[in-house]
Design a protein around this motif. Structure first.
Motif, PDB file in Angstrom:
ATOM      1  N   GLU A  73      -7.225  13.129  -6.274  1.00 55.11           N
ATOM      2  CA  GLU A  73      -8.410  13.104  -7.421  1.00 55.11           C
ATOM      3  C   GLU A  73      -8.423  13.567  -8.591  1.00 55.11           C
ATOM      4  O   GLU A  73      -8.826  13.214  -9.846  1.00 55.11           O
ATOM      5  CB  GLU A  73      -9.761  13.281  -6.567  1.00 55.11           C
ATOM      6  CG  GLU A  73     -10.196  12.302  -5.521  1.00 55.11           C
ATOM      7  CD  GLU A  73     -11.361  12.584  -4.754  1.00 55.11           C
ATOM      8  OE1 GLU A  73     -12.076  11.965  -3.962  1.00 55.11           O
ATOM      9  OE2 GLU A  73     -11.888  13.860  -4.867  1.00 55.11           O
ATOM     10  N   VAL A  74      -7.803  15.135  -8.455  1.00 56.68           N
ATOM     11  CA  VAL A  74      -7.746  15.880  -9.773  1.00 56.68           C
ATOM     12  C   VAL A  74      -6.671  15.268 -10.684  1.00 56.68           C
ATOM     13  O   VAL A  74      -6.755  15.140 -11.880  1.00 56.68           O
ATOM     14  CB  VAL A  74      -7.363  17.124  -9.491  1.00 56.68           C
ATOM     15  CG1 VAL A  74      -7.246  17.899 -10.645  1.00 56.68           C
ATOM     16  CG2 VAL A  74      -8.878  17.928  -8.989  1.00 56.68           C
ATOM     17  N   ALA A  75      -5.633  14.970 -10.157  1.00 55.97           N
ATOM     18  CA  ALA A  75      -4.623  14.382 -10.787  1.00 55.97           C
ATOM     19  C   ALA A  75      -4.808  13.100 -11.437  1.00 55.97           C
ATOM     20  O   ALA A  75      -4.260  12.776 -12.654  1.00 55.97           O
ATOM     21  CB  ALA A  75      -3.315  14.197  -9.930  1.00 55.97           C
ATOM     22  N   SER A  76      -5.539  12.068 -10.674  1.00 51.79           N
ATOM     23  CA  SER A  76      -5.531  10.648 -11.308  1.00 51.79           C
ATOM     24  C   SER A  76      -6.812  10.665 -12.029  1.00 51.79           C
ATOM     25  O   SER A  76      -7.144   9.671 -12.804  1.00 51.79           O
ATOM     26  CB  SER A  76      -5.742   9.892 -10.228  1.00 51.79           C
ATOM     27  OG  SER A  76      -6.837  10.075  -9.221  1.00 51.79           O
ATOM     28  N   GLY A  77      -7.894  11.489 -11.933  1.00 56.04           N
ATOM     29  CA  GLY A  77      -9.214  11.585 -12.678  1.00 56.04           C
ATOM     30  C   GLY A  77     -10.043  10.463 -11.991  1.00 56.04           C
ATOM     31  O   GLY A  77     -11.065   9.855 -12.359  1.00 56.04           O
ATOM     32  N   VAL A 120       0.749  -1.282   0.071  1.00 54.35           N
ATOM     33  CA  VAL A 120       0.158  -0.055   0.007  1.00 54.35           C
ATOM     34  C   VAL A 120       0.909   1.190   0.105  1.00 54.35           C
ATOM     35  O   VAL A 120       1.694   1.339   1.087  1.00 54.35           O
ATOM     36  CB  VAL A 120      -0.849  -0.032   1.183  1.00 54.35           C
ATOM     37  CG1 VAL A 120      -1.836   1.379   1.240  1.00 54.35           C
ATOM     38  CG2 VAL A 120      -1.782  -1.286   1.279  1.00 54.35           C
ATOM     39  N   PHE A 121       0.757   2.177  -1.024  1.00 57.58           N
ATOM     40  CA  PHE A 121       1.361   3.430  -1.117  1.00 57.58           C
ATOM     41  C   PHE A 121       0.796   4.423  -0.106  1.00 57.58           C
ATOM     42  O   PHE A 121      -0.462   4.755  -0.358  1.00 57.58           O
ATOM     43  CB  PHE A 121       1.489   3.940  -2.444  1.00 57.58           C
ATOM     44  CG  PHE A 121       2.237   5.239  -2.280  1.00 57.58           C
ATOM     45  CD1 PHE A 121       3.526   5.264  -2.620  1.00 57.58           C
ATOM     46  CD2 PHE A 121       1.752   6.544  -2.628  1.00 57.58           C
ATOM     47  CE1 PHE A 121       4.468   6.401  -2.533  1.00 57.58           C
ATOM     48  CE2 PHE A 121       2.280   7.651  -2.664  1.00 57.58           C
ATOM     49  CZ  PHE A 121       3.860   7.650  -2.467  1.00 57.58           C
ATOM     50  N   VAL A 122       1.393   4.918   0.713  1.00 59.59           N
ATOM     51  CA  VAL A 122       0.508   5.878   2.045  1.00 59.59           C
ATOM     52  C   VAL A 122       1.166   7.223   1.722  1.00 59.59           C
ATOM     53  O   VAL A 122       2.293   7.538   1.704  1.00 59.59           O
ATOM     54  CB  VAL A 122       0.983   5.364   3.307  1.00 59.59           C
ATOM     55  CG1 VAL A 122       0.557   6.370   4.263  1.00 59.59           C
ATOM     56  CG2 VAL A 122       0.131   3.891   3.654  1.00 59.59           C
ATOM     57  N   ILE A 123       0.079   7.905   1.396  1.00 58.10           N
ATOM     58  CA  ILE A 123       0.305   9.296   1.742  1.00 58.10           C
ATOM     59  C   ILE A 123      -0.046   9.863   3.269  1.00 58.10           C
ATOM     60  O   ILE A 123      -1.328   9.930   3.571  1.00 58.10           O
ATOM     61  CB  ILE A 123      -0.261  10.569   0.818  1.00 58.10           C
ATOM     62  CG1 ILE A 123       0.399  10.122  -0.597  1.00 58.10           C
ATOM     63  CG2 ILE A 123      -0.138  11.847   1.321  1.00 58.10           C
ATOM     64  CD1 ILE A 123      -0.188  11.134  -1.757  1.00 58.10           C
ATOM     65  N   ALA A 178       2.950  12.776  -7.281  1.00 56.51           N
ATOM     66  CA  ALA A 178       3.018  12.174  -8.706  1.00 56.51           C
ATOM     67  C   ALA A 178       2.937  10.651  -8.514  1.00 56.51           C
ATOM     68  O   ALA A 178       2.531   9.912  -9.407  1.00 56.51           O
ATOM     69  CB  ALA A 178       4.501  12.774  -9.139  1.00 56.51           C
ATOM     70  N   LYS A 179       3.967  10.224  -7.413  1.00 54.87           N
ATOM     71  CA  LYS A 179       4.083   8.775  -7.446  1.00 54.87           C
ATOM     72  C   LYS A 179       2.754   8.128  -7.259  1.00 54.87           C
ATOM     73  O   LYS A 179       2.157   7.114  -8.003  1.00 54.87           O
ATOM     74  CB  LYS A 179       4.975   8.433  -6.092  1.00 54.87           C
ATOM     75  CG  LYS A 179       6.195   8.273  -6.444  1.00 54.87           C
ATOM     76  CD  LYS A 179       7.055   7.780  -5.247  1.00 54.87           C
ATOM     77  CE  LYS A 179       8.432   7.460  -5.547  1.00 54.87           C
ATOM     78  NZ  LYS A 179       9.122   6.687  -4.450  1.00 54.87           N
ATOM     79  N   ALA A 180       1.655   8.616  -6.139  1.00 54.38           N
ATOM     80  CA  ALA A 180       0.434   8.125  -5.969  1.00 54.38           C
ATOM     81  C   ALA A 180      -0.236   8.256  -7.524  1.00 54.38           C
ATOM     82  O   ALA A 180      -1.160   7.320  -7.884  1.00 54.38           O
ATOM     83  CB  ALA A 180      -0.228   8.829  -4.998  1.00 54.38           C
ATOM     84  N   SER A 181      -0.325   9.176  -8.395  1.00 53.79           N
ATOM     85  CA  SER A 181      -1.126   9.415  -9.561  1.00 53.79           C
ATOM     86  C   SER A 181      -0.500   8.195 -10.570  1.00 53.79           C
ATOM     87  O   SER A 181      -1.303   7.622 -11.065  1.00 53.79           O
ATOM     88  CB  SER A 181      -0.761  10.733 -10.131  1.00 53.79           C
ATOM     89  OG  SER A 181      -1.140  11.745  -9.417  1.00 53.79           O
ATOM     90  N   CYS A 182       0.738   7.995 -10.487  1.00 53.64           N
ATOM     91  CA  CYS A 182       1.292   6.873 -11.362  1.00 53.64           C
ATOM     92  C   CYS A 182       0.662   5.457 -10.720  1.00 53.64           C
ATOM     93  O   CYS A 182       0.401   4.846 -11.541  1.00 53.64           O
ATOM     94  CB  CYS A 182       2.935   6.799 -11.167  1.00 53.64           C
ATOM     95  SG  CYS A 182       3.657   8.208 -11.997  1.00 53.64           S
ATOM     96  N   TYR A 183       0.771   5.232  -9.622  1.00 51.25           N
ATOM     97  CA  TYR A 183       0.103   3.812  -9.329  1.00 51.25           C
ATOM     98  C   TYR A 183      -1.556   3.894  -9.503  1.00 51.25           C
ATOM     99  O   TYR A 183      -1.848   2.763  -9.727  1.00 51.25           O
ATOM    100  CB  TYR A 183       0.387   3.938  -7.683  1.00 51.25           C
ATOM    101  CG  TYR A 183       1.588   3.677  -7.172  1.00 51.25           C
ATOM    102  CD1 TYR A 183       2.483   2.649  -7.696  1.00 51.25           C
ATOM    103  CD2 TYR A 183       2.144   4.507  -6.058  1.00 51.25           C
ATOM    104  CE1 TYR A 183       3.881   2.525  -7.436  1.00 51.25           C
ATOM    105  CE2 TYR A 183       3.731   4.215  -5.766  1.00 51.25           C
ATOM    106  CZ  TYR A 183       4.279   3.134  -6.423  1.00 51.25           C
ATOM    107  OH  TYR A 183       5.753   3.002  -6.104  1.00 51.25           O
TER     108      TYR A 183
END
Length: 311
Positions: A212-216, A114-117, A171-176
């Motif tokens: 949400e905006v970055a990932s759609g 799990v990638f955590v922010i 950025a990382k979370a958006s990639c995942y």
């Protein structure tokens, strides 16, 4: 006593004396938000520790539901003790980080990292649940998304309060999340929290909104006002919603949570929301806003004490 929820409308009425006494007799389970209800920062609300002791003395069941994801439940129990609330056990505390760990382990049954922010409170709850965590803690200060590594087995992204939030984490979370099978969860959607001196602290909802905006994509919220937090309580303790009273200080979070779960709700005026706002929601023509309206209002939960003394 028929609860306000059973009557099919929100009364938004200030109560005291015999009305509080009747309500206390009718309810067996009390759910309390923490900050703004039991304490403000490091100061307990006057009379709040005695209220909890008296509820327990009368055989009531008490639970604590908080969107604050920055601490382990054990550390929350230490804060209760430090502020004079005796006898509070970690298993009574349901934080958004703990419930997020339960969701990932028991509902989603995530297979992978799990990638955590978020801070150590989130990470440690996940680790205690046996969930492997990946974050940016080992990245060089000048790392960018162009050259940093990405884990190959991330199956979920979880966003919570993070006072070390960076563009690289976003950025990382958006990639995942470009993988449609990667879950997107938020501990809570709180927009801000009050600080002394008329300042505010941006909440977890700001960070999840950016992602949400970055990932759609849209995050699934685990904490209040989502019913999942109550489902965690009811699955472990078999509580009856009709016997529960939700006590909170934020209309758009605590009162909506109670409404979503079929609970009677009480607003206390020691925190964020005001009686005027509650009345405005009650008088609003939009039915959706009526879910923000409390059934009952008290100035402080210390108003419970005279009702106990009259027993």
């Amino acid at each position: 006593m028929a609860g306000a929820f059973a009557l099919g409308f929100k009364q938004c009425r200030k109560i005291g004396g015999s009305q509080i006494r009747s309500l206390l007799r009718a309810k067996d389970v009390f759910l309390f938000d923490c900050d703004g209800v039991l304490w403000n920062g490091e100061a307990a609300v006057t009379g709040a520790p005695k209220v909890l002791r008296t509820l327990l003395k009368h055989g009531k069941h008490v639970f604590f539901v908080t969107n604050n994801c920055t601490k382990l439940r054990e550390n929350y129990a230490k804060k209760f003790s430090r502020l004079g609330f005796t006898g509070v056990r970690p298993e009574q505390i349901f934080s958004s980080s703990y419930c997020s760990a339960l969701y990932l382990r028991d509902v989603a049954r995530v297979q992978g990292q799990v990638f955590v922010i978020g801070g150590e409170g989130v990470r440690n709850e996940l680790r205690q649940a046996g969930i492997p965590v990946v974050g940016d803690e080992d990245e060089a200060p000048d790392a960018t998304i162009f050259h940093c590594g990405l884990a190959s087995d991330v199956r979920a992204v979880l966003v919570g309060h993070d006072d070390k939030f960076t563009f690289l984490k976003l950025a990382k979370a958006s990639c995942y999340l470009r993988n449609p099978e990667c879950l997107f969860l938020a501990t809570d959607a709180d927009p801000w929290h009050p600080l002394p001196g008329e300042r505010i602290l941006p909440g977890s909802g700001c960070l999840s909104a950016a992602l949400e905006v970055a990932s759609g994509r849209k995050a699934m919220v685990i904490g209040k006002p989502s019913p999942f937090m109550f489902e965690c309580i009811s699955s472990q303790f078999s509580v009856d919603p009709a016997q529960c009273l939700m006590v909170g200080d934020r209309l758009e979070t605590d009162m909506l949570f109670g409404s979503n779960c079929g609970l009677d709700t009480m607003l206390t005026l020691t925190g964020i929301s005001h009686m005027k706002t509650a009345q405005e929601y009650k008088d609003c023509d939009h039915p959706a806003n009526h879910s923000f309206v409390p059934d009952y209002v008290v100035d402080t939960i210390a108003d419970f004490l005279p009702a106990f003394e009259e027993d």
